[in-house]
Write an enzyme that holds these catalytic residues in place. Structure first.
Site, PDB file in Angstrom:
ATOM      1  N   THR A  83       0.825  -1.203   0.000  1.00  0.00           N
ATOM      2  CA  THR A  83       0.000   0.000   0.000  1.00  0.00           C
ATOM      3  C   THR A  83       0.862   1.257   0.000  1.00  0.00           C
ATOM      4  O   THR A  83       0.679   2.154  -0.823  1.00  0.00           O
ATOM      5  CB  THR A  83      -0.921   0.010   1.237  1.00  0.00           C
ATOM      6  OG1 THR A  83      -1.638  -1.224   1.294  1.00  0.00           O
ATOM      7  CG2 THR A  83      -1.897   1.159   1.175  1.00  0.00           C
ATOM      8  N   THR A  84       1.821   1.312   0.918  1.00  0.00           N
ATOM      9  CA  THR A  84       2.713   2.467   0.989  1.00  0.00           C
ATOM     10  C   THR A  84       3.507   2.639  -0.298  1.00  0.00           C
ATOM     11  O   THR A  84       3.814   3.756  -0.715  1.00  0.00           O
ATOM     12  CB  THR A  84       3.675   2.317   2.186  1.00  0.00           C
ATOM     13  OG1 THR A  84       2.903   2.249   3.385  1.00  0.00           O
ATOM     14  CG2 THR A  84       4.646   3.473   2.284  1.00  0.00           C
ATOM     15  N   TYR A 175      -1.788 -10.949   3.080  1.00  0.00           N
ATOM     16  CA  TYR A 175      -1.808  -9.535   3.469  1.00  0.00           C
ATOM     17  C   TYR A 175      -3.250  -9.169   3.804  1.00  0.00           C
ATOM     18  O   TYR A 175      -4.075  -8.961   2.920  1.00  0.00           O
ATOM     19  CB  TYR A 175      -1.233  -8.714   2.316  1.00  0.00           C
ATOM     20  CG  TYR A 175      -1.202  -7.218   2.494  1.00  0.00           C
ATOM     21  CD1 TYR A 175      -1.552  -6.584   3.681  1.00  0.00           C
ATOM     22  CD2 TYR A 175      -0.790  -6.413   1.433  1.00  0.00           C
ATOM     23  CE1 TYR A 175      -1.497  -5.212   3.814  1.00  0.00           C
ATOM     24  CE2 TYR A 175      -0.728  -5.030   1.550  1.00  0.00           C
ATOM     25  CZ  TYR A 175      -1.095  -4.434   2.750  1.00  0.00           C
ATOM     26  OH  TYR A 175      -1.041  -3.072   2.865  1.00  0.00           O
ATOM     27  N   LYS A 205       0.441 -10.754   7.251  1.00  0.00           N
ATOM     28  CA  LYS A 205       0.620  -9.340   7.571  1.00  0.00           C
ATOM     29  C   LYS A 205      -0.756  -8.827   7.962  1.00  0.00           C
ATOM     30  O   LYS A 205      -1.655  -8.715   7.131  1.00  0.00           O
ATOM     31  CB  LYS A 205       1.166  -8.613   6.347  1.00  0.00           C
ATOM     32  CG  LYS A 205       1.325  -7.121   6.501  1.00  0.00           C
ATOM     33  CD  LYS A 205       1.878  -6.553   5.192  1.00  0.00           C
ATOM     34  CE  LYS A 205       2.173  -5.079   5.296  1.00  0.00           C
ATOM     35  NZ  LYS A 205       0.967  -4.270   5.437  1.00  0.00           N
ATOM     36  N   SER A 207      -2.993  -6.067   9.005  1.00  0.00           N
ATOM     37  CA  SER A 207      -3.158  -4.607   9.030  1.00  0.00           C
ATOM     38  C   SER A 207      -4.600  -4.256   9.366  1.00  0.00           C
ATOM     39  O   SER A 207      -5.373  -3.795   8.526  1.00  0.00           O
ATOM     40  CB  SER A 207      -2.741  -3.999   7.687  1.00  0.00           C
ATOM     41  OG  SER A 207      -1.364  -4.175   7.486  1.00  0.00           O
ATOM     42  N   ASP A 233       1.069   0.436  13.274  1.00  0.00           N
ATOM     43  CA  ASP A 233       2.259   0.814  14.040  1.00  0.00           C
ATOM     44  C   ASP A 233       1.938   1.366  15.422  1.00  0.00           C
ATOM     45  O   ASP A 233       2.650   1.102  16.389  1.00  0.00           O
ATOM     46  CB  ASP A 233       3.069   1.855  13.268  1.00  0.00           C
ATOM     47  CG  ASP A 233       3.468   1.372  11.884  1.00  0.00           C
ATOM     48  OD1 ASP A 233       2.896   0.376  11.398  1.00  0.00           O
ATOM     49  OD2 ASP A 233       4.346   1.999  11.270  1.00  0.00           O
ATOM     50  N   GLU A 234       0.870   2.153  15.520  1.00  0.00           N
ATOM     51  CA  GLU A 234       0.551   2.794  16.785  1.00  0.00           C
ATOM     52  C   GLU A 234      -0.015   1.823  17.816  1.00  0.00           C
ATOM     53  O   GLU A 234      -0.177   2.173  18.985  1.00  0.00           O
ATOM     54  CB  GLU A 234      -0.422   3.959  16.574  1.00  0.00           C
ATOM     55  CG  GLU A 234      -1.796   3.563  16.087  1.00  0.00           C
ATOM     56  CD  GLU A 234      -1.891   3.463  14.581  1.00  0.00           C
ATOM     57  OE1 GLU A 234      -2.998   3.655  14.048  1.00  0.00           O
ATOM     58  OE2 GLU A 234      -0.874   3.193  13.929  1.00  0.00           O
ATOM     59  N   VAL A 248       5.135  -4.953  10.092  1.00  0.00           N
ATOM     60  CA  VAL A 248       5.347  -4.316   8.796  1.00  0.00           C
ATOM     61  C   VAL A 248       4.668  -2.962   8.829  1.00  0.00           C
ATOM     62  O   VAL A 248       3.479  -2.876   9.147  1.00  0.00           O
ATOM     63  CB  VAL A 248       4.754  -5.149   7.642  1.00  0.00           C
ATOM     64  CG1 VAL A 248       5.062  -4.492   6.300  1.00  0.00           C
ATOM     65  CG2 VAL A 248       5.259  -6.583   7.677  1.00  0.00           C
TER      66      VAL A 248
END
Length: 352
Positions: A83-84, A175, A205, A207, A233-234, A248
């Site tokens: 995505t990033t 993912y 992964k 997310s 991440d947070e 990730v």
């Protein structure tokens, strides 16, 4: 944490005292070192695809990018064309060349290079998987097709199985990012018996912010050496407690060193310090999410912090505003994230 919708910072917008989470994390670290076959664990940077001002891929800076991740952030694993990385906004030939560049420039520098090969077309996804195997990637990952969607677990597994079969020797990762795909099949349900259908399956992964689903993925698969890679991440510290073996995310491009300090504190059971590190990271993420945080803004922050030009995103995304970049820079400075000093002793005042 790659970058998608507000409310989940970039990629999810994609019992602490018992030490169970620490045990899981340390056990996987130990197993990965003892096993002759590399295990994907620790921090994995969801890579950005650098572009010129005209929207063409800027391959010339990927070598510098590799060196920056390794030398400045201490991150030696990458997740390419996700995505990033705007993977689904690139042509198949562009995705292949980006993958080739990361494998070539990362040789003898990076530990693991995982290529996202998901696509709406099964044939294209298979082509990308075969290409990843041919160039020497360390693994492949696949997102659920999200236009004509799989409506249940069996249909999704059938799709994933066909992609994995195109590169049977490569570790295969699912993912899971339902906020972007709209595919609401629980990861816990998907993992049940998946290796019987996909022998190369090595993990996922994850997310999403659903820690119940993530926790059950770990709890019901303790005897399998799966990689449980968290992608928000947070919330990483919470996921570590539940048994995440790695993460990730987009912020590890420029906050990798800071996040590793949290991992190290967690590993030595210094949970108070780990929590302080997580809160400090959250302060930055919370700030930029309120401003509007996605792939475009991630590119701007990475350019600012690394000095490597990441360029604008590709349409339909719009370039981050100068106002956003200025505000993000001020926040990074206030948290001492633009220096290389550790988050300890007097420096913790920046996060107080």
């Amino acid at each position: 944490m790659e970058t998608d919708k507000q409310g989940m910072s970039a990629e999810g917008r994609q019992g602490v005292d018992s030490g169970e989470g620490h045990y899981m994390f340390s056990r996987h670290l130990s197993n990965s070192m003892d096993s002759p076959k590399k295990k994907l664990q620790g921090l994995v940077a969801a890579t950005i695809t650098p572009m010129t001002e005209h929207g063409e891929i800027n391959f010339s800076v990927i070598g510098r990018y590799v060196d920056y991740l390794v030398e400045e952030q201490g991150v030696k694993n990458v997740f390419v064309n996700g995505t990033t990385g705007e993977g689904l906004s690139l042509s198949i030939s562009e995705r292949c060349r980006v993958a080739e560049e990361w494998v070539t420039k990362g040789r003898n520098k990076l530990d693991q290079i995982v290529i996202h090969v998901g696509a709406l077309s099964l044939k294209e996804s298979q082509e990308l998987a075969q290409h990843a195997a041919e160039i020497g990637a360390d693994g492949i990952a696949v997102i659920a097709p999200f236009f004509l969607k799989p409506w249940n677990k069996d249909v999704l597994i059938n799709f994933l199985k066909e992609v994995a079969a195109a590169a049977p020797a490569l570790p295969f990762y699912y993912y899971h990012i339902p906020a972007l795909t709209g595919v609401k099949i629980r990861a816990e349900e998907l993992l049940d018996g998946i290796q019987d259908k996909i022998p190369s399956f090595q993990g996922l992964k994850f997310s999403d912010t659903d820690l119940l689903d993530f926790g059950q993925c770990v709890d019901q698969n303790r005897q399998r050496q799966f990689a449980f890679l968290f992608g928000v991440d947070e919330q990483l510290l919470s996921a570590l407690v539940m048994g995440a073996t790695g993460a990730v995310g987009s912020t590890y491009n420029y906050l990798g060193k800071k996040t590793k300090q949290m991992l190290e504190a967690f590993e030595r059971k210094d949970f108070s310090s780990a929590l302080n590190h997580q809160f400090c990271i959250q302060r930055f993420i919370n700030f930029v999410v309120k401003l509007g945080f996605g792939v475009s803004q991630t590119k701007a922050i990475m350019t600012l912090v690394s000095g490597i030009p990441m360029g604008p995103p590709r349409l339909p995304l719009q370039k981050a505003s100068r106002e956003f970049t200025d505000n993000a820079e001020a926040k990074l400075k206030s948290l001492d994230f633009l220096s290389c000093t550790d988050l300890k002793d007097g420096n913790m005042e920046a996060c107080s």
